[in-house]
Every structure is written in structure tokens, then in C-alpha cells.
Design a protein around this motif. Sequence first.
Motif, PDB file in Angstrom:
ATOM      1  N   GLU A  14      38.948  78.601  64.431  1.00 42.06           N
ATOM      2  CA  GLU A  14      38.240  77.424  64.910  1.00 42.06           C
ATOM      3  C   GLU A  14      37.716  76.597  63.739  1.00 42.06           C
ATOM      4  O   GLU A  14      37.806  75.365  63.734  1.00 42.06           O
ATOM      5  N   LYS A 128      33.513  83.686  75.180  1.00 36.50           N
ATOM      6  CA  LYS A 128      34.150  82.360  75.144  1.00 36.50           C
ATOM      7  C   LYS A 128      33.099  81.269  74.987  1.00 36.50           C
ATOM      8  O   LYS A 128      33.328  80.281  74.301  1.00 36.50           O
ATOM      9  N   SER A 129      31.951  81.442  75.622  1.00 43.11           N
ATOM     10  CA  SER A 129      30.901  80.424  75.505  1.00 43.11           C
ATOM     11  C   SER A 129      30.329  80.398  74.084  1.00 43.11           C
ATOM     12  O   SER A 129      29.970  79.330  73.580  1.00 43.11           O
ATOM     13  N   ASP A 130      30.267  81.557  73.410  1.00 40.50           N
ATOM     14  CA  ASP A 130      29.844  81.580  72.001  1.00 40.50           C
ATOM     15  C   ASP A 130      30.833  80.775  71.157  1.00 40.50           C
ATOM     16  O   ASP A 130      30.443  79.992  70.299  1.00 40.50           O
ATOM     17  N   ARG A 131      32.111  80.979  71.398  1.00 38.33           N
ATOM     18  CA  ARG A 131      33.161  80.269  70.659  1.00 38.33           C
ATOM     19  C   ARG A 131      33.048  78.760  70.887  1.00 38.33           C
ATOM     20  O   ARG A 131      33.160  77.961  69.960  1.00 38.33           O
ATOM     21  N   SER A 132      32.820  78.366  72.117  1.00 39.73           N
ATOM     22  CA  SER A 132      32.674  76.952  72.458  1.00 39.73           C
ATOM     23  C   SER A 132      31.438  76.349  71.788  1.00 39.73           C
ATOM     24  O   SER A 132      31.493  75.239  71.232  1.00 39.73           O
ATOM     25  N   ARG A 133      30.311  77.083  71.819  1.00 41.60           N
ATOM     26  CA  ARG A 133      29.086  76.601  71.153  1.00 41.60           C
ATOM     27  C   ARG A 133      29.306  76.473  69.651  1.00 41.60           C
ATOM     28  O   ARG A 133      28.823  75.552  69.012  1.00 41.60           O
ATOM     29  N   LEU A 135      32.192  75.826  68.061  1.00 41.98           N
ATOM     30  CA  LEU A 135      33.001  74.633  67.791  1.00 41.98           C
ATOM     31  C   LEU A 135      32.163  73.362  67.876  1.00 41.98           C
ATOM     32  O   LEU A 135      32.277  72.482  67.015  1.00 41.98           O
ATOM     33  N   ASP A 136      31.346  73.267  68.891  1.00 42.70           N
ATOM     34  CA  ASP A 136      30.483  72.091  69.049  1.00 42.70           C
ATOM     35  C   ASP A 136      29.503  71.974  67.884  1.00 42.70           C
ATOM     36  O   ASP A 136      29.332  70.895  67.306  1.00 42.70           O
TER      37      ASP A 136
END
Length: 147
Positions: A14, A128-133, A135-136
Motif C-alpha cells: 500500500e 481490512k479496515s486497518d488497511r483502509s485507514r 491508506l487514507d
Amino acid sequence: MIYVDADACPVKDEAERVATRHKLKMFIVSNGGLRPSQNPYVETIIVPDGPDVADMWIADRATHGDVVVTGDIPLAAKCIEAGAKVVKHNGEILHERNIGNVLATRDLMADMRAADPFRQGGGKSFSKSDRSRFLDALERLVRQASV
């Protein structure tokens, strides 16, 4: 530049995508065992084995305008002191206003684990939510650093 403390880092890919999108040089620093990226923006740095050698390599170079990806709290504190932006793998941004509390909590938890040998581990798994946070947060930090 982006520096990634790559040992046990679940978000290397990422970070590489963000670095490529912004055409930023990225250093992936570890003690070895990583396959070098073919991406021209990414340089893999293999440091000698030893305690905190990768952390010292990053801390010696990270400065104002750089972004550091790490879960290592003492490294994060050194990088923040040098003016770098820091993000943990789960997207938590560390900065001069919260690093003192984060360091204190880390030390308290280490003391509690040392005092009670049955109190080990127990952290939540990477999601997955950790990964998304992540990236943001990395995207926001890169944009802030380039201003």
C-alpha cells in the motif's frame, strides 16, 4: 520521501502504491528476507542484523517533509522530533501532541507484561479496515508533507 520500517510491516504494498502515485522516493528498510521491488521509486535497504539497526538507519535520515511508516513507538518519537510525519500500520497518525501519551502507554504495558508472565500478547489482529485507514492516513500525510 517515505521510509518504511519493513520488519513485520503488513502495508508495504500500500505504501508503494502511494509513493508511486506521488512519484516519491521510498525506502523499505529491514534486516533482510524481503524481495526487492522492481519499482524505480522504491529502494530496498538491507541493514546488518542487530537490535534496532533498521530503526537507527531511518531515524538518522528522516527529517521535515518525510513520512515514516512504523509500529515502533521509540522510532516514531525520534522521527517526530526530527520533523517527520509518522503513521502506524493501522492508520493511527503519531505527532508531537500524542507521542508522549503513546510512549507512556507502551512503557506501562511493558511493565504490566513483565510483572505478570501470564499477561502476554492479546493484541487484535490486522484487519481490512486497518488497511483502509492506513491508506487514507498515508495519503493525507503525503499531501501535507508536500505543502
